[in-house]
Write a protein that holds these residues in place. Structure first.
Motif, short mmCIF file in Angstrom:
data_model
loop_
_atom_site.label_atom_id
_atom_site.label_comp_id
_atom_site.label_asym_id
_atom_site.label_seq_id
_atom_site.Cartn_x
_atom_site.Cartn_y
_atom_site.Cartn_z
N GLN A 179 5.92 -8.93 -16.29
CA GLN A 179 6.17 -8.49 -14.92
C GLN A 179 6.74 -9.62 -14.07
N LEU A 282 -0.52 -6.78 -1.73
CA LEU A 282 0.72 -6.01 -1.62
C LEU A 282 1.42 -6.42 -0.33
N THR A 284 4.45 -6.27 2.36
CA THR A 284 5.53 -5.47 2.93
C THR A 284 6.68 -6.41 3.29
N GLU A 337 6.41 -7.03 -8.66
CA GLU A 337 6.69 -6.01 -7.66
C GLU A 337 5.95 -4.74 -8.05
N GLN A 338 5.46 -4.00 -7.06
CA GLN A 338 4.75 -2.75 -7.33
C GLN A 338 5.11 -1.73 -6.26
N ASN A 339 5.75 -0.67 -6.67
CA ASN A 339 6.11 0.43 -5.76
C ASN A 339 6.83 -0.07 -4.51
N GLY A 340 7.80 -0.95 -4.72
CA GLY A 340 8.61 -1.43 -3.62
C GLY A 340 8.00 -2.56 -2.82
N LYS A 341 6.79 -2.96 -3.14
CA LYS A 341 6.14 -4.08 -2.45
C LYS A 341 6.05 -5.28 -3.40
N TRP A 342 6.21 -6.45 -2.82
CA TRP A 342 6.00 -7.66 -3.61
C TRP A 342 4.51 -7.91 -3.71
N ARG A 412 -8.49 -4.22 -7.03
CA ARG A 412 -7.11 -3.75 -7.02
C ARG A 412 -6.34 -4.54 -5.97
N ASN A 415 -3.98 -4.70 0.81
CA ASN A 415 -2.87 -4.71 1.76
C ASN A 415 -2.68 -6.10 2.36
#
Length: 733
Positions: A179, A282, A284, A337-342, A412, A415
């Protein structure tokens, strides 16, 4: 600059600082350097006992470190060099482009400039040890011109900080390389398919037991030191100085402190695991004019960017390089990267404090001093089981423990735009999960949770934040409680026997289900007809392994077959594979797995009725880092079984199996049992032997004993060493 309390500084004398070793690019030692190192060597004596174990005696701690590194180099320089090549993110320079992103992973956390600055800021006593570390390695290379390093022809003192803590796995290795590569190479990330299971690999970890004087026959505290590492990962060593250093135990190749071991007053055993000490965030991301920022509360913060050079050896042998622009938040580097977030990651990165703690604990003489070393709080990935000559036993569940807001689930990614998810300093040691002299009189840890560490006197989950303990109970933990609970009159030998108990608790919930499936299957079921004899054997099996045991072979092949077939389904459900096998399989699936297992045994060995000792072997053929195995070459039968099945004496194969027989690569490696009386007594055993050189008599001289579970007496006192002396010399002789 790191400021140590007077109590910590008192561990080490602070004599005048020696001149530093020459840089890696400097070539051969100058005549002046040779004279300086020869003068140090005259202050060091190495006694090799009949097992080849080096006992190093130096006037100062630094002299002892010099001799320690020289002796380690004699036994296996290539492992020392590889450890530091890897630790400094330079593996691609010798192994090529395939290691490029492994190097990047290291360099996101460690850089020579940072380490040099920390070296410069070190207290004089620690600088002196780092200088001695480099000097010992360089003097070995000078006196052994036939040894050709792969990359590191000269060691510098600051390099010791790149590998400063003895953890097996290493926190940095939790970052997924594929990844990381996908993010920084701007390639699609690999699909995370549900393959394999949580039993695919032999567990990385260890067992530690401590026995209070009330439960020992001698009235003295006992400690069981049982690391489960890759074989030959740590040698056995004894290092002494006239400044109070007298440590015996396992040292990771290239480090100058005993990682798991004892001195004449205390003993320490580290087990992997503990709490959540690595967190992902995560982020933004906002891009404007090619510049990247991340949301943090109501503000936008710019990512710090850094160009990272990655030299590597090309296919034709020439050197080339790649440069990557790496990104960092205030918490740490961006790793995927995960679902558009670094995703950025936060973890401990305190090499100077970690190296300090690793060394000074080896000189502690009582619980108070040991506790003081723990207050540096840089043993990030380990628990500690402790015993001492004052009769104390203790347990620390982790050591480095960030303070976090318990509203968030840190198992996990959280934010990163929410400031409340930040770490808020570190918990004090007194706030972490620990035990001191529990009333039951014993302590155990097997990389499991701490809530069974002392039976009824264990810590309670409700008393601590959830992030302080994230590992579940495991089969080895259940087993450990059984062999300790209700027992008394422990001796060194009976403690070893407990640590080698041959029960396999993982089969207890599974085998009755197989027997029931057989009993309830109709007579017309072809699977039932094919396994009549096998089920009869397993029905009567006591679930204990042995060399002569056929049911051990059948049960292990049966369980391995189920793991192979149903592991991906268990992963998709988010279930541990053993729980899945116990609750999700049909009776028919259990019987069919036994048929397949029996057929594989017959195909590989001529009959499914093959004793376990014919299958499970120890073999050490070469000095290679990764051992080759060959069914046609000599090997030794071994009764032990994978720790995945609850075996306390763990023994497992970790590389891809290309042979019919199984050959151990991880599990019991260096093992020692210690009694802390007026004089310390101990027994130990190594997988194979002390030396990594196949030409040495100590390459495999402990292998037969290892397979039998037979320990040698530790030679701790000089008079005993000299009675069993093989060689006495000074470095360079």
């Amino acid at each position: 600059m790191l400021k140590l309390s007077a109590a910590l500084v008192a561990f080490c004398a602070i004599p005048a600082l020696a001149a530093p070793a020459a840089p890696t690019t400097a070539g051969a030692l100058s005549p002046a350097e040779v004279l300086r190192l020869q003068a140090i060597a005259k202050r060091v004596t190495i006694l090799r006992d009949k097992w080849g174990i080096p006992h190093i005696y130096g006037k100062s701690d630094a002299d002892a470190v010099f001799g320690m590194m020289y002796a380690q180099s004699e036994d296996d320089f290539k492992r020392i060099e590889l450890n530091f090549i890897n630790a400094m993110g330079r593996l691609a320079e010798v192994e090529g482009e395939k290691a490029l992103y492994q190097d990047l992973r290291m360099k996101l956390f460690i850089s020579p400039e940072q380490l040099k600055a920390q070296y410069k800021a070190s207290p004089d006593w620690l600088k002196k040890l780092m200088v001695a570390w480099a000097d010992g390695l360089n003097f070995y290379l000078h006196t052994h011109p036939n040894v050709q390093p792969r990359l590191l022809a000269r060691f510098e003192p600051w390099m010791a900080l790149s590998f400063s803590e003895g953890s097996i796995g290493g926190d940095i290795e939790t970052v997924n390389i594929e990844q990381l590569k996908a993010f920084y190479s701007k390639q699609p990330a690999p699909a995370l398919a549900a393959v394999g299971s949580d039993l695919d690999n032999e567990p990385r970890g260890s067992n530690g037991f401590a026995i209070a004087p009330a439960l020992s026959k001698s009235g003295h505290a006992l400690l069981m030191i049982n690391p489960h590492t890759s074989f030959y990962f740590r040698p056995e060593i004894h290092v002494n100085s006239q400044e109070g250093l007298n440590a015996y135990g396992a040292v990771t190749w290239g480090q100058f402190f005993v990682y798991q071991g004892f001195n004449e007053r205390i003993g320490w055993m580290h087990t992997s695991g503990g709490g959540d000490v690595i967190d992902e965030y995560l982020e933004t991301v906002v891009e404007k004019n090619g510049k990247y920022s991340y949301q943090y509360g109501k503000e936008l913060r710019p990512f710090r960017s850094e160009s990272v050079r990655l030299p590597y050896r090309a296919a034709d042998g020439s050197m080339t390089e790649k440069t990557v622009t790496a990104y960092f938040t205030h918490r740490g580097p961006v790793v995927r990267e995960q679902n558009g977030k670094w995703v950025s990651v936060a973890m401990m990165n305190e090499p100077l404090k970690a190296l300090t703690q690793s060394f000074i604990r080896t000189k502690a003489r009582n619980y108070r001093a040991f506790y003081k070393s723990m207050e540096l709080r840089t043993n990030s990935s380990n628990n500690t089981v402790y015993a001492d000559a004052d009769g104390n036993i203790a347990y620390f569940h982790g050591n480095f423990m960030p303070v976090r807001d318990p509203r968030f689930d840190y198992t996990r990614p959280v934010n990163g735009a929410e400031p409340a998810t930040d770490w808020k300093g570190l918990h004090q040691v007194r706030e972490t999960i620990q035990l001191f002299n529990p009333k039951n009189g014993w302590i155990q840890n097997t990389n499991n949770w701490p809530f069974s560490a002392a039976g009824a006197y264990s810590p309670r989950p409700a008393d601590y934040p959830a992030y302080m303990s994230v590992n579940p109970e495991n089969a080895r933990g259940i087993h450990a409680v059984r062999v300790l609970q209700g027992k008394k009159d422990f001796t060194i030998d009976s403690l070893i026997a407990a640590a080698y108990d041959n029960q396999l608790p993982a089969f207890e919930p599974l085998l009755p289900l197989l027997v029931r499936a057989y009993d309830e299957a109709p007579a017309s079921d072809l699977s039932k007809a094919a396994v009549i004899e096998q089920v009869t054997l397993l029905r009567d099996w006591d679930m204990r392994y042995s060399l002569a045991s056929v049911p051990t072979s059948v049960a292990i092949y049966w369980l391995q077959d189920q793991v192979k077939h149903y592991g991906p389904a268990a992963k998709e459900k988010g279930m541990p594979i053993l729980d899945y096998l116990a609750t999700q399989l049909t009776p028919k699936q259990r019987l069919e797995a036994l048929v397949r297992a029996s057929n594989k045994l017959a195909a590989d060995f001529g009959s499914w009725k093959t004793p376990w000792g014919e299958i499970n072997r120890f073999q050490r053929l070469t000095g290679d880092i990764v051992q080759p195995f060959d069914d046609n070459k000599p090997s030794i039968p071994v009764p032990y079984v994978s720790g995945n099945f609850g075996a306390l004496a763990a023994y497992g194969m970790t590389s891809q199996q290309r042979t019919k027989r199984m050959y151990g690569e991880r599990g019991n490696s260096f093992v020692a049992a210690v009694e802390f009386g007026p004089k310390v007594k101990a027994k130990s055993i190594l997988a194979g032997g002390e030396s990594g050189d196949p030409r040495s008599p100590h390459f495999n001289d402990q292998a037969e004993m290892y397979a039998r579970g037979e320990f040698k007496d530790v030679l701790f006192y000089k008079e005993d060493i000299e009675k069993n002396l093989e060689r006495k010399y000074r470095p360079g002789e």
